[in-house]
Write a protein that holds these residues in place. Structure first.
Motif, PDB file in Angstrom:
ATOM      1  N   MET A   1     118.453  25.389  37.652  1.00  0.00           N
ATOM      2  CA  MET A   1     118.011  24.417  36.659  1.00  0.00           C
ATOM      3  C   MET A   1     117.369  25.170  35.503  1.00  0.00           C
ATOM      4  SD  MET A   1     116.439  21.181  38.813  1.00  0.00           S
ATOM      5  CE  MET A   1     115.153  22.106  39.666  1.00  0.00           C
ATOM      6  N   ALA A   2     117.482  24.595  34.320  1.00  0.00           N
ATOM      7  CA  ALA A   2     116.808  25.145  33.141  1.00  0.00           C
ATOM      8  C   ALA A   2     116.610  24.005  32.147  1.00  0.00           C
ATOM      9  CB  ALA A   2     117.614  26.274  32.511  1.00  0.00           C
ATOM     10  N   CYS A   3     115.517  24.044  31.424  1.00  0.00           N
ATOM     11  CA  CYS A   3     115.208  22.980  30.468  1.00  0.00           C
ATOM     12  C   CYS A   3     114.892  23.593  29.112  1.00  0.00           C
ATOM     13  CB  CYS A   3     114.018  22.143  30.944  1.00  0.00           C
ATOM     14  SG  CYS A   3     114.280  21.314  32.528  1.00  0.00           S
ATOM     15  N   LEU A   4     115.794  23.383  28.154  1.00  0.00           N
ATOM     16  CA  LEU A   4     115.502  23.759  26.779  1.00  0.00           C
ATOM     17  C   LEU A   4     114.307  22.925  26.328  1.00  0.00           C
ATOM     18  CD1 LEU A   4     116.479  25.242  24.124  1.00  0.00           C
ATOM     19  CD2 LEU A   4     117.592  23.076  23.560  1.00  0.00           C
ATOM     20  N   ALA A   5     113.246  23.600  25.923  1.00  0.00           N
ATOM     21  CA  ALA A   5     112.019  22.904  25.540  1.00  0.00           C
ATOM     22  C   ALA A   5     111.850  23.005  24.021  1.00  0.00           C
ATOM     23  CB  ALA A   5     110.812  23.521  26.255  1.00  0.00           C
ATOM     24  N   GLN A   6     111.872  21.850  23.361  1.00  0.00           N
ATOM     25  CA  GLN A   6     112.110  20.527  23.920  1.00  0.00           C
ATOM     26  C   GLN A   6     113.351  19.922  23.295  1.00  0.00           C
ATOM     27  OE1 GLN A   6     108.554  18.095  24.192  1.00  0.00           O
ATOM     28  NE2 GLN A   6     107.319  19.827  24.829  1.00  0.00           N
ATOM     29  N   LEU A   7     113.473  18.595  23.289  1.00  0.00           N
ATOM     30  CA  LEU A   7     114.741  17.981  22.908  1.00  0.00           C
ATOM     31  C   LEU A   7     114.738  17.383  21.509  1.00  0.00           C
ATOM     32  CD1 LEU A   7     117.590  17.289  23.850  1.00  0.00           C
ATOM     33  CD2 LEU A   7     116.675  15.284  25.026  1.00  0.00           C
ATOM     34  N   VAL A   8     113.623  16.745  21.116  1.00  0.00           N
ATOM     35  CA  VAL A   8     113.565  16.075  19.807  1.00  0.00           C
ATOM     36  C   VAL A   8     112.258  16.447  19.098  1.00  0.00           C
ATOM     37  CG1 VAL A   8     113.684  13.867  18.582  1.00  0.00           C
ATOM     38  CG2 VAL A   8     114.885  14.137  20.763  1.00  0.00           C
ATOM     39  N   ASN A   9     112.375  16.964  17.881  1.00  0.00           N
ATOM     40  CA  ASN A   9     111.271  17.281  16.959  1.00  0.00           C
ATOM     41  C   ASN A   9     110.402  18.445  17.396  1.00  0.00           C
ATOM     42  OD1 ASN A   9     111.900  15.372  14.985  1.00  0.00           O
ATOM     43  ND2 ASN A   9     110.751  13.754  16.011  1.00  0.00           N
ATOM     44  N   VAL A  10     109.957  18.472  18.631  1.00  0.00           N
ATOM     45  CA  VAL A  10     109.071  19.533  19.119  1.00  0.00           C
ATOM     46  C   VAL A  10     109.927  20.700  19.608  1.00  0.00           C
ATOM     47  CG1 VAL A  10     107.341  20.115  20.861  1.00  0.00           C
ATOM     48  CG2 VAL A  10     107.281  17.884  19.742  1.00  0.00           C
ATOM     49  N   ILE A  11     109.894  21.823  18.851  1.00  0.00           N
ATOM     50  CA  ILE A  11     110.745  22.994  19.145  1.00  0.00           C
ATOM     51  C   ILE A  11     112.089  22.536  19.727  1.00  0.00           C
ATOM     52  CG2 ILE A  11     109.033  24.836  19.256  1.00  0.00           C
ATOM     53  CD1 ILE A  11     108.766  24.405  22.249  1.00  0.00           C
ATOM     54  N   ALA A  12     112.881  21.858  18.892  1.00  0.00           N
ATOM     55  CA  ALA A  12     113.982  21.043  19.401  1.00  0.00           C
ATOM     56  C   ALA A  12     115.281  21.248  18.625  1.00  0.00           C
ATOM     57  CB  ALA A  12     113.586  19.565  19.336  1.00  0.00           C
ATOM     58  N   PRO A  13     116.421  20.976  19.288  1.00  0.00           N
ATOM     59  CA  PRO A  13     117.704  21.021  18.587  1.00  0.00           C
ATOM     60  C   PRO A  13     117.947  19.818  17.687  1.00  0.00           C
ATOM     61  CG  PRO A  13     118.036  20.375  20.880  1.00  0.00           C
ATOM     62  CD  PRO A  13     116.583  20.740  20.734  1.00  0.00           C
ATOM     63  N   ILE A  14     117.168  18.737  17.892  1.00  0.00           N
ATOM     64  CA  ILE A  14     117.321  17.518  17.102  1.00  0.00           C
ATOM     65  C   ILE A  14     116.026  17.251  16.341  1.00  0.00           C
ATOM     66  CG2 ILE A  14     117.684  15.014  17.210  1.00  0.00           C
ATOM     67  CD1 ILE A  14     119.217  15.548  19.875  1.00  0.00           C
TER      68      ILE A  14
END
Length: 505
Positions: A347-360
């Motif tokens: 398992m791995a979690c790109l941190a994070q997903l939206v706005n906060v250090i995010a790809p979106i």
């Protein structure tokens, strides 16, 4: 095809590392900054759905095909009372959120997040508070979310409008408990004891769950890797994963050194794996401990701006890194590193997903757009499912400030046998030279190139904005298969995805 620099790869379908667990493409939403409020949730937005979730953000997350999302933290969880986030929204208290020194409104909680995760087709990796709380709160939350009914907490869930249990399978036993910054920070022995006893109680409530113990917050921790050894000495038979967290930055504006930092990640994984296997031997266990790299990313652009944020505000713009092209290259190399360790990193979690250090990224009441790191993350998530094949790589190398013998080429390969597809992921770290790569794929001789995607830009600092997508992939890569010899032109500082499918001659 000609190039001054040359590299070689041998790929054989029998050189299997392991089947890729799709959860290595997971991500993370914490009650931090604008990740929740203004990110996934904005009830006044013109594209808000009936629950206040932004449909434009849902669409972008679904493009990434994120299989699992960690929630609700992060540092946030170590001071969080989960009961504050359930029940009628009008009755929920506002709290001082101590980890990030903001006001938490609790408009979004466990049930709402479960609803949102369903909308983006993702499972939830829940975290319990082992900072200010412990066994009792953890078992009660699990009963609330997973028990069918007929008990106090499960019936309370039903009274809140959720007749069926959420059946969250994966649970984190706290967050970064080795860090002095953590609310309720503990020594390794203190954490190991509480994690063990919490794990025992939770598995009595629901024996089907899997548990993640806190590992080191980064490789620079003074307690690394003794923390893992002590923690696992207590918890080895009760938990299923040990976590790893790591962020990288380019503070010194040294791109050659920056792009080599996935070598530190590789060393981190190997060290934790060795520590796990030592404890396995010490306990004479037959169980192999797997790794959950449940926080990773680039994080450094926003640190100075964050120091100026006024405390006790609601969802301020915290940790809003605006990523550039070189960040996308490093993210690509980090994803390749996970694939190279698919036998242990599950398992791995790109941190994070939206706005906060995010790809979106989003604007409040406004637009949403893709950052540069969106693309390597999306490509691996979509095309990196199957069996990871070990590439035998011969590449020119370089030395940097922190690293020696850095291969210019990073490479991973994934074979999806059911779909008869082979995908190569490549990064060229050379700042000025194209590399001619020969890949011996005679084991896949009947496979032909159907697409060669390239992410490249002449400016390492190029970034995407709401107005302009300056860094986007194209499908004009140069690669051909001639008699089982795949000839690939890998442009300077580029991310490449070469997709092959089987064609019967």
């Amino acid at each position: 095809m000609s190039s001054q620099l040359k590299a070689q790869i041998v790929l054989d379908r029998n050189y299997k590392i392991a089947r890729v667990d799709e959860r290595i493409y997971g991500s993370f939403i914490e009650h931090l900054g604008r990740a929740v409020y203004g990110g996934i949730y904005d009830p006044h937005h013109e594209q808000a759905d009936e629950q206040g979730f932004r449909k434009d953000v849902i669409h972008l997350v679904k493009e990434l095909q994120v299989p699992i999302i960690r929630y609700p933290g992060g540092n946030f969880v170590s001071g969080y009372n989960w009961e504050d986030g359930v029940g009628p929204m009008r009755d929920r208290p506002r709290r001082l959120e101590l980890a990030w020194r903001t006001i938490e409104t609790n408009e979004i909680g466990t049930n709402e997040f479960a609803d949102w995760a369903n909308k983006v087709n993702a499972d939830v990796m829940m975290a319990v508070n082992l900072g200010t709380r412990g066994i009792d709160a953890a078992r009660n939350l699990l009963e609330y979310t997973n028990h069918p009914g007929g008990t106090y907490w499960s019936d309370l869930r039903k009274s809140h409008g959720y007749e069926k249990p959420h059946k969250f399978k994966t649970w984190c036993l706290g967050n970064e408990m080795d860090g002095p910054w953590q609310i309720g920070h503990k020594t390794a022995h203190e954490y190991g004891r509480i994690a063990k006893e919490t794990a025992k109680a939770m598995k009595l409530v629901d024996p089907d769950i899997e548990l993640v113990a806190c590992g080191s917050s980064n490789t620079g921790m003074a307690t690394f890797p003794e923390w893992e050894a002590i923690t696992l000495d207590h918890t080895y038979e009760e938990v299923d994963y040990i976590s790893l967290h790591q962020y990288y930055g380019n503070h010194e504006n040294d791109p050659a050194n920056y792009l080599a930092k996935n070598m530190d990640m590789d060393h981190f994984i190997k060290t934790v794996t060795s520590t796990c296997d030592y404890i396995k031997a010490k306990h004479r266990s037959k169980k192999t401990m797997h790794l959950s790299f449940d926080e990773w990313n680039v994080w450094y652009h926003s640190r100075e701006a964050d120091k100026k944020i006024e405390p006790w505000t609601i969802s301020p713009p915290q940790l809003e890194d605006h990523y550039n092209f070189e960040d996308a290259l490093l993210v690509g190399s980090m994803l390749i590193t996970f694939l190279q360790h698919a036998d242990r990193v599950k398992m791995a979690c790109l941190a994070q997903l939206v706005n906060v250090i995010a790809p979106i990224m989003t604007e409040n009441n406004g637009r949403a757009w893709k950052q540069t790191i969106f693309y390597p993350y999306m490509h691996t998530s979509i095309y990196g499912r199957g069996v990871s094949i070990k590439p035998i790589l011969s590449s020119p190398k370089y030395d940097s400030k922190e690293f020696t013998d850095v291969p210019y080429i990073d490479c991973a390969a994934v074979f999806h046998e059911e779909n008869e597809e082979l995908t190569l992921f490549l990064v060229n770290k050379h700042l000025s030279e194209t590399i001619h790569l020969n890949a011996d794929i005679r084991s896949f001789e009947e496979y032909q190139v159907v697409e060669h995607l390239v992410l490249e830009n002449d400016h390492l600092k190029a970034a995407n904005t709401a107005e302009s997508q300056n860094v986007v992939p194209h499908a004009n890569g140069e690669s051909t298969n001639e008699g089982g010899q795949l000839q690939i032109i890998v442009p300077k500082t580029s991310w490449n995805v070469i997709r092959l499918k089987k064609f019967m001659m």
